[in-house]
Design an enzyme around this catalytic site. Structure first.
Site, short mmCIF file in Angstrom:
data_model
loop_
_atom_site.label_atom_id
_atom_site.label_comp_id
_atom_site.label_asym_id
_atom_site.label_seq_id
_atom_site.Cartn_x
_atom_site.Cartn_y
_atom_site.Cartn_z
N ARG A 106 0.81 -1.23 0.00
CA ARG A 106 0.00 0.00 0.00
C ARG A 106 0.84 1.28 0.00
O ARG A 106 0.59 2.20 -0.79
CB ARG A 106 -0.91 0.06 1.25
CG ARG A 106 -2.24 -0.57 1.09
CD ARG A 106 -2.65 -1.19 2.40
NE ARG A 106 -1.69 -2.23 2.74
CZ ARG A 106 -1.77 -3.48 2.26
NH1 ARG A 106 -2.77 -3.83 1.51
NH2 ARG A 106 -0.85 -4.38 2.55
N THR A 107 1.79 1.36 0.91
CA THR A 107 2.47 2.64 1.09
C THR A 107 3.27 2.99 -0.16
O THR A 107 3.18 4.11 -0.68
CB THR A 107 3.38 2.59 2.34
OG1 THR A 107 2.61 2.07 3.42
CG2 THR A 107 3.89 3.97 2.70
N LYS A 153 25.53 -3.62 -0.50
CA LYS A 153 27.00 -3.56 -0.53
C LYS A 153 27.55 -2.82 0.67
O LYS A 153 28.75 -2.59 0.77
CB LYS A 153 27.45 -2.84 -1.80
CG LYS A 153 26.96 -3.46 -3.09
CD LYS A 153 27.40 -2.57 -4.26
CE LYS A 153 26.45 -2.70 -5.43
NZ LYS A 153 26.56 -1.56 -6.35
N ARG A 155 11.11 3.84 3.70
CA ARG A 155 10.72 2.83 4.70
C ARG A 155 11.96 2.04 5.06
O ARG A 155 12.73 1.64 4.18
CB ARG A 155 9.65 1.89 4.14
CG ARG A 155 9.42 0.70 5.09
CD ARG A 155 8.23 -0.11 4.72
NE ARG A 155 7.01 0.63 5.00
CZ ARG A 155 5.79 0.09 4.90
NH1 ARG A 155 5.65 -1.17 4.54
NH2 ARG A 155 4.72 0.82 5.18
N HIS A 179 4.64 5.63 11.66
CA HIS A 179 4.20 5.50 10.27
C HIS A 179 3.24 6.66 10.00
O HIS A 179 2.03 6.49 9.88
CB HIS A 179 3.50 4.14 10.08
CG HIS A 179 3.26 3.73 8.67
ND1 HIS A 179 3.37 4.60 7.60
CD2 HIS A 179 2.90 2.53 8.13
CE1 HIS A 179 3.09 3.94 6.48
NE2 HIS A 179 2.80 2.68 6.79
N1 CP Z 1 -0.40 -0.10 5.79
C1 CP Z 1 0.82 -0.34 5.26
O1 CP Z 1 1.83 0.25 5.64
O2 CP Z 1 0.81 -1.31 4.29
P1 CP Z 1 2.10 -1.77 3.47
O3 CP Z 1 3.04 -2.43 4.45
O4 CP Z 1 1.57 -2.71 2.43
O5 CP Z 1 2.73 -0.55 2.89
#
Ligand code: CP
Length: 310
Positions: free
Chosen positions: A51-52, A80, A101, A129
């Site tokens: 999603r993100t 590396k 991320r 998040h």
């Molecule tokens: N909600 C969320 O962060 O989903 P993903 O891990 O798929 O990005």
């Protein structure tokens, strides 16, 4: 240079502006189809995501911009041994804005210290998040119409669930909000959240173990999966993973207008039979994620041009 590392990096008025802009995009997306023409987003994902990453990429493409990036540490020079500081120094030359991320808590913050472009935290370990929180807030605003006077239940892995930590922090700024924290003892909310967020803001909360007992009082139920990737041993995960399974029988105990949110991915904690319940809004929530990320990209790029966030 403005970065978004934690949910409260936006003031309440900036957050209002973000959510209002996202709602305007929902009403008339075509109006924004060229808003980021000639701008480029970099997505640096050192951890898996559906999603993100994809909603950020869709957001930038919807705005007429372009996207570059990688979807795993293994497919980047991190494999590396390159540091995140060096990576962002380089990516700053390739893109106008960047989403990161990372499995290590604080990694996007470290990147922001070395970046010449805005850095957005797309999830750092079990910590924060923020853009999931903006998604959750847009969902609540759109479907519930308010943030105040709500009893919000968080259920599942409250220890490692970064979406829970960020949403608790964001909602704690609103009046008459009350939290019910539903988890097994091993997965309770970390002490630092209580000490740094809940207690100083005088937010009432209770920690309970039974979802059935808690559900009748809730205006919002925020379900979460048990975060397998954060456990030190598989036996603990297997023992805890099915502690809570929301099904139609439990939904029958809830208010008629309670909303069920979940950041997704879902594993086993919501039965498929709940998906058809009109109170189950987690797939709508995922859709809202594109609009709020469009709004965030626009606002941060506008600020780079010297315009205010609001
Ligand atoms: N909600 C969320 O962060 O989903 P993903 O891990 O798929 O990005």
């Amino acid at each position: 240079m403005r970065h978004i590392i934690s949910p409260n990096d936006l003031s309440l008025s900036e957050l209002d502006a973000l959510l209002n802009l996202a709602e305007d995009i929902i009403k008339d997306p075509d109006k924004y189809s060229d808003a980021c023409h000639r701008k480029r987003l970099a997505t640096l994902f050192y951890e898996p995501s559906t999603r993100t990453r994809l909603s950020f990429e869709a957001a930038m493409l919807n705005l007429g911009g372009t996207v570059i990036g990688f979807s795993s540490a293994e497919s980047s020079s991190a494999a590396k041994g390159e540091s995140i500081a060096d990576t962002i120094r380089v990516v700053s030359h390739y893109a106008d804005i960047c989403v990161i991320r990372h499995p290590k808590e604080g990694a996007p913050y470290v990147a922001s210290l070395h970046s010449k472009i805005p850095v957005i935290n797309a999830g750092d370990g079990g910590h924060n998040h923020p853009t999931q929180t903006f998604t959750d807030l847009l969902t609540i605003k759109n479907l519930k119409g308010r943030f105040e006077n709500l009893t919000v239940g968080f259920c599942g892995d409250l220890k490692f669930g970064r979406t829970v930590h960020s949403l608790l922090e964001a909602l704690s700024r609103y009046p008459n909000i009350r939290f019910v924290l539903i988890s097994p003892d091993e997965l309770r909310i970390p002490a630092y959240i209580k000490e740094k967020i809940l207690d100083p803001n005088n937010v009432p909360y209770e920690e309970v173990r039974s979802l059935e007992a808690a559900i009748p009082d809730l205006d919002i139920l925020y379900m979460t999966r048990v975060q397998r990737e954060r456990f030190f041993n598989e036996e603990d995960y297997i023992r805890l993973k099915d502690t809570y399974i929301l099904n139609s029988k439990k939904m029958a105990l809830a208010k008629e207008d309670m909303l069920v949110l979940h950041p997704l991915p879902r594993v086993n904690e919501i039965s498929y039979e709940v998906d058809d319940d009109p109170r189950a809004v987690y797939f709508q929530q995922a859709k809202f994620g594109v609009y709020v990320r469009m709004a965030l990209i626009m606002m941060l790029l506008r600020e780079c041009e010297g315009r205010s966030l609001c």
